[in-house]
Design an enzyme around this catalytic site. Sequence first.
Site, short mmCIF file in Angstrom:
data_model
loop_
_atom_site.label_atom_id
_atom_site.label_comp_id
_atom_site.label_asym_id
_atom_site.label_seq_id
_atom_site.Cartn_x
_atom_site.Cartn_y
_atom_site.Cartn_z
N ASN A 44 113.83 120.85 68.82
CA ASN A 44 113.23 122.05 68.21
C ASN A 44 114.36 122.88 67.62
OD1 ASN A 44 111.96 124.39 67.54
ND2 ASN A 44 111.30 124.93 69.63
N TRP A 45 114.45 122.85 66.31
CA TRP A 45 115.57 123.55 65.65
C TRP A 45 115.33 125.05 65.56
CZ3 TRP A 45 116.50 119.87 60.83
CH2 TRP A 45 117.06 118.66 61.28
N LYS A 46 114.14 125.48 65.89
CA LYS A 46 113.80 126.91 65.81
C LYS A 46 114.16 127.46 64.41
CE LYS A 46 114.09 127.07 70.77
NZ LYS A 46 114.35 127.80 71.98
N HIS B 28 104.42 127.59 71.56
CA HIS B 28 105.78 127.66 72.08
C HIS B 28 106.02 129.04 72.68
CE1 HIS B 28 110.15 128.00 72.21
NE2 HIS B 28 110.13 126.68 72.33
N GLU C 286 108.29 131.12 72.41
CA GLU C 286 108.71 132.18 71.49
C GLU C 286 107.55 132.68 70.64
OE1 GLU C 286 112.02 129.89 70.16
OE2 GLU C 286 112.91 130.20 72.14
N GLU D 53 107.73 124.14 79.54
CA GLU D 53 108.96 124.88 79.25
C GLU D 53 108.91 126.22 79.98
OE1 GLU D 53 110.95 123.54 75.36
OE2 GLU D 53 109.45 125.01 74.81
N GLY E 235 116.93 128.70 76.71
CA GLY E 235 118.11 129.36 76.14
C GLY E 235 118.94 130.14 77.16
N SER F 247 116.89 124.59 78.46
CA SER F 247 118.31 124.38 78.77
C SER F 247 118.66 122.92 79.08
CB SER F 247 118.76 125.30 79.91
OG SER F 247 118.68 126.66 79.49
#
Length: 247
Positions: free
Chosen positions: A9-11, A96, A98, A166, A172, A208
Site C-alpha cells: 500500500n503506497w498510500k 483502510h 486511514e 490492521e 506506521g 509495521s
Amino acid sequence: MRYLVFAANWKMNIGPLEARYYLRSFLDAGPLPAGREVWFFPPAVSLEAVAQSIKSREQLLVGAQDIYWEPKGPYTGAISGPLASQAGARAVLVGHSERRHVFGETDEQTGKKMAAASAADLQPVLCVGETLEQREAGQTLAVVTRQLEAAFAGRPRSGRVTVAYEPVWAIGTGRNATPRDAAEVHTAIRAWMGAHKVGETRVLYGGSVNLKNAAELLAEPEIDGVLVGGASLDPHTWAELVRTGAT
Ligand code: 13P
C-alpha cells in the site's frame, strides 16, 4: 502449496513516472518464487502506470486504495469502481484505517463501498482493526466483528474476499502485533466469515511489517499474507521482502 499475498500500500506516495521506475527495478530482481502473489495499491493517479508495467503477469495485481460507492456523477475528487477498473485496477482496499480515522469514514460507508467493489468486479480487500484504546479495553474482537458485519451487510456473499487485519496502533508505529496476537484475531475473522458464508477468504496482517519481522509473522499458518505500507516504498526492499518474507 501454501499461497501467500504480499500487498504493497503506497498510500500518498509514488507518482506515475516514479511508479514506472519502481516496477522496472522490482521486475529486474527476477522471477517470483512459486505460490506468491504481489499486489500493488498505488495512488489513483498511478494506477494506469502500474497496470501497464505489470501487464498481465500472473502473480502480480494492481488495485485502488479507495473508491466512492456511486458509479459516476458530480463527486469532485472521488473515483468510482468503474473508473478504477478502466485504469487497470482489479482489486480495491476498503475501509483502510486511514480512511476511517483521518477521513472519518463510517462502518456504513465501508458497507456501501464493498457493494460498489462487487458491482465493478473489483476484488475487495476489507481492512479492519482496533485502536490501542479499544485493545486495552478488551474490545478487539467486538470491534472487528462490528466492522465485518457492517462491511458485509449489503454485499452478495460469494466470490473471493480478502480481509486485512490492521490494528490501528501498529500502523506506521514500528510496533507490530505478535504472530500470536494476530493469529487470534485472524481465527475469529475466519470463523465469522465461515459462519456467514462469505466465500473464499484470505486474511492478511498489516501494521509495521518489515524485512526483519515478515518471516516470523508469515510462519504463522493463520496469516495468509501481509499488507505493507512504509517497507513497500523502496523497490529493492520490497523485492527482498517478497523473496525472504517466507521460507
Ligand atoms: P505500515 O506498514 O507503514 O505500518 O502501514 C501499514 C498499512 O497501513 C498498510 O495498509
